[in-house]
Write an enzyme that holds these catalytic residues in place. Structure first.
Site, PDB file in Angstrom:
ATOM      1  N   SER A 126       5.010 -58.428 -27.676  1.00  0.00           N
ATOM      2  CA  SER A 126       5.505 -59.032 -26.428  1.00  0.00           C
ATOM      3  C   SER A 126       5.038 -60.483 -26.421  1.00  0.00           C
ATOM      4  O   SER A 126       4.124 -60.855 -27.188  1.00  0.00           O
ATOM      5  CB  SER A 126       4.867 -58.282 -25.256  1.00  0.00           C
ATOM      6  OG  SER A 126       5.005 -58.997 -24.057  1.00  0.00           O
ATOM      7  N   TYR A 139      -2.372 -54.021 -20.794  1.00  0.00           N
ATOM      8  CA  TYR A 139      -1.173 -54.344 -21.580  1.00  0.00           C
ATOM      9  C   TYR A 139      -1.431 -55.551 -22.471  1.00  0.00           C
ATOM     10  O   TYR A 139      -1.130 -55.536 -23.674  1.00  0.00           O
ATOM     11  CB  TYR A 139      -0.020 -54.608 -20.609  1.00  0.00           C
ATOM     12  CG  TYR A 139       1.344 -54.780 -21.228  1.00  0.00           C
ATOM     13  CD1 TYR A 139       2.191 -53.690 -21.397  1.00  0.00           C
ATOM     14  CD2 TYR A 139       1.804 -56.034 -21.627  1.00  0.00           C
ATOM     15  CE1 TYR A 139       3.458 -53.843 -21.950  1.00  0.00           C
ATOM     16  CE2 TYR A 139       3.058 -56.201 -22.175  1.00  0.00           C
ATOM     17  CZ  TYR A 139       3.885 -55.099 -22.342  1.00  0.00           C
ATOM     18  OH  TYR A 139       5.145 -55.268 -22.887  1.00  0.00           O
TER      19      TYR A 139
HETATM   20  N1  LIG Z   1      10.985 -54.642 -21.220  1.00  0.00           N
HETATM   21  C1  LIG Z   1      10.331 -55.767 -21.492  1.00  0.00           C
HETATM   22  O1  LIG Z   1      10.483 -56.766 -20.802  1.00  0.00           O
HETATM   23  C2  LIG Z   1       9.439 -55.862 -22.685  1.00  0.00           C
HETATM   24  C3  LIG Z   1       9.022 -57.145 -23.085  1.00  0.00           C
HETATM   25  C4  LIG Z   1       8.177 -57.262 -24.182  1.00  0.00           C
HETATM   26  C5  LIG Z   1       7.773 -56.118 -24.857  1.00  0.00           C
HETATM   27  N2  LIG Z   1       8.199 -54.899 -24.447  1.00  0.00           N
HETATM   28  C6  LIG Z   1       7.720 -53.740 -25.179  1.00  0.00           C
HETATM   29  O2  LIG Z   1       8.803 -52.986 -25.647  1.00  0.00           O
HETATM   30  C7  LIG Z   1       8.405 -51.623 -25.784  1.00  0.00           C
HETATM   31  C8  LIG Z   1       9.457 -50.743 -25.143  1.00  0.00           C
HETATM   32  O3  LIG Z   1       9.521 -51.025 -23.774  1.00  0.00           O
HETATM   33  P1  LIG Z   1      10.841 -50.871 -22.900  1.00  0.00           P
HETATM   34  O4  LIG Z   1      10.923 -52.083 -22.071  1.00  0.00           O
HETATM   35  O5  LIG Z   1      11.993 -50.471 -23.739  1.00  0.00           O
HETATM   36  O6  LIG Z   1      10.364 -49.703 -21.923  1.00  0.00           O
HETATM   37  P2  LIG Z   1      11.034 -48.324 -21.491  1.00  0.00           P
HETATM   38  O7  LIG Z   1      10.211 -47.827 -20.368  1.00  0.00           O
HETATM   39  O8  LIG Z   1      12.507 -48.492 -21.300  1.00  0.00           O
HETATM   40  O9  LIG Z   1      10.816 -47.422 -22.784  1.00  0.00           O
HETATM   41  C9  LIG Z   1       9.547 -47.005 -23.203  1.00  0.00           C
HETATM   42  C10 LIG Z   1       9.705 -45.643 -23.831  1.00  0.00           C
HETATM   43  O10 LIG Z   1       8.404 -45.219 -24.267  1.00  0.00           O
HETATM   44  C11 LIG Z   1       8.288 -43.837 -23.944  1.00  0.00           C
HETATM   45  N3  LIG Z   1       6.887 -43.459 -23.813  1.00  0.00           N
HETATM   46  C12 LIG Z   1       5.975 -43.981 -22.954  1.00  0.00           C
HETATM   47  N4  LIG Z   1       4.808 -43.339 -23.098  1.00  0.00           N
HETATM   48  C13 LIG Z   1       4.983 -42.387 -24.050  1.00  0.00           C
HETATM   49  C14 LIG Z   1       4.153 -41.402 -24.628  1.00  0.00           C
HETATM   50  N5  LIG Z   1       2.884 -41.226 -24.242  1.00  0.00           N
HETATM   51  N6  LIG Z   1       4.665 -40.593 -25.579  1.00  0.00           N
HETATM   52  C15 LIG Z   1       5.956 -40.721 -25.958  1.00  0.00           C
HETATM   53  N7  LIG Z   1       6.798 -41.637 -25.457  1.00  0.00           N
HETATM   54  C16 LIG Z   1       6.315 -42.466 -24.512  1.00  0.00           C
HETATM   55  C17 LIG Z   1       9.029 -43.678 -22.633  1.00  0.00           C
HETATM   56  O11 LIG Z   1       9.381 -42.321 -22.365  1.00  0.00           O
HETATM   57  C18 LIG Z   1      10.228 -44.590 -22.845  1.00  0.00           C
HETATM   58  O12 LIG Z   1      11.322 -43.892 -23.399  1.00  0.00           O
HETATM   59  C19 LIG Z   1       7.020 -51.519 -25.160  1.00  0.00           C
HETATM   60  O13 LIG Z   1       6.029 -51.511 -26.168  1.00  0.00           O
HETATM   61  C20 LIG Z   1       6.916 -52.773 -24.329  1.00  0.00           C
HETATM   62  O14 LIG Z   1       5.598 -53.203 -24.194  1.00  0.00           O
HETATM   63  C21 LIG Z   1       9.027 -54.743 -23.372  1.00  0.00           C
END
Ligand SMILES: NC(=O)c1ccc[n+]([C@@H]2O[C@H](COP(=O)([O-])OP(=O)(O)OC[C@H]3O[C@@H](n4cnc5c(N)ncnc54)[C@H](O)[C@@H]3O)[C@@H](O)[C@H]2O)c1
Length: 244
Positions: A126, A139
């Site tokens: 991120s 985080y």
């Molecule tokens: N959305 C953003 O703005 C953003 C920005 C930078 C980085 N990220 C990173 O991208 C990655 C994905 O995030 P996203 O935005 O797609 O979120 P999201 O909530 O849409 O998806 C996250 C997924 O992880 C799964 N998950 C969470 N805990 C779990 C566990 N203990 N066991 C199994 N599955 C689990 C959830 O069920 C979900 O399907 C993360 O690492 C997040 O930090 C997101």
């Protein structure tokens, strides 16, 4: 070309689901892992293998396949609270899910990658792997740790044809972001719309949320033919945030 096998964590939603679909479109055999069985269901219609697992259960990770050529460490959660009120058990959980679990998965899939002389480790970090924001102590700590983990794997993997990189998005249109709008609204005393404009998009030059498919495109690039020398890097997809 040989068929590659990928494991994508957190693939039931958002960025993980987009990565699973994008790699599958490139002919990669994708194993999509998440604890949300319902969310995984849609991927099965795309011919993607799905496995239900809690990725924070470190001992349970040994049940996951290890004959993996491409590992996308993506699963993550967010929690927003001031440091002095941040629940310690939640801090431990977030570090376990977003740093220790990726370490364990890398550790158990590297021998296969080394054996094949080719492998790709992609860590969805991120902007918060490179910059801090208030109220996101676990985080930001986990993502900064992931950056270090990724670089060490890059150095050790290089002589085995294995690359390791981070992808560093700013705010992406996923449930992880929409879910934090209410919490941030409370902390900042703003409406959710004001949080989006004045907090989330404030440091960003491109004033919109990034789409999950844009992140998946970078992941596909890291797994594609031109990626052999691209290692130990952090590919920033942040609409200009870190240009400040
Ligand atoms: N959305 C953003 O703005 C953003 C920005 C930078 C980085 N990220 C990173 O991208 C990655 C994905 O995030 P996203 O935005 O797609 O979120 P999201 O909530 O849409 O998806 C996250 C997924 O992880 C799964 N998950 C969470 N805990 C779990 C566990 N203990 N066991 C199994 N599955 C689990 C959830 O069920 C979900 O399907 C993360 O690492 C997040 O930090 C997101």
């Amino acid at each position: 070309m040989e068929t590659r096998r990928a494991l994508v964590t957190g693939a039931a939603s958002g960025i993980g689901a987009a990565c699973a679909r994008r790699l599958a479109a490139d002919g990669v055999q994708v194993v999509a892992v998440d604890y949300d069985a319902e969310g995984l269901r849609e991927l099965t219609t795309k011919g993607i293998q799905t496995l239900t697992a809690d990725l924070a259960d470190l001992d349970g990770l040994t049940q996951l396949p290890t004959d993996i050529d491409i590992l996308v460490n993506n699963a993550g959660v967010q929690q927003v609270a001031p440091v002095e009120q941040f629940p310690p058990e939640r801090f431990g959980y977030i570090l376990r899910l977003m740093l220790e679990s990726p370490f364990r998965l890398i550790r158990q899939t590297l021998p296969h990658m080394y054996g094949r002389g080719w492998g790709r480790v992609v860590n969805i970090s991120s902007v918060h792997g490179l910059r801090a924001s208030p109220f996101k102590v676990a985080y930001v700590a986990a993502k900064h740790g992931l950056e270090g983990l990724s670089k060490v794997v890059a150095l050790e993997g290089a002589s085995h044809g294995v690359t390791s990189n981070c992808v560093n998005p700013a705010y992406v249109r996923t449930p992880l972001v929409t879910a934090q709008l209410a919490d941030q609204a409370l902390i900042h005393g703003l409406t959710e719309a004001e949080v989006l404009d004045q907090v989330l998009l404030e440091p960003v030059a491109v004033k919109r949320l990034i789409e999950p498919a844009e992140v998946a495109e970078l992941v596909a690039l890291l797994c594609g033919p031109a990626s052999a020398s691209l290692t130990g890097s952090s590919l920033v997809l942040d609409g200009g945030w870190t240009a400040h």
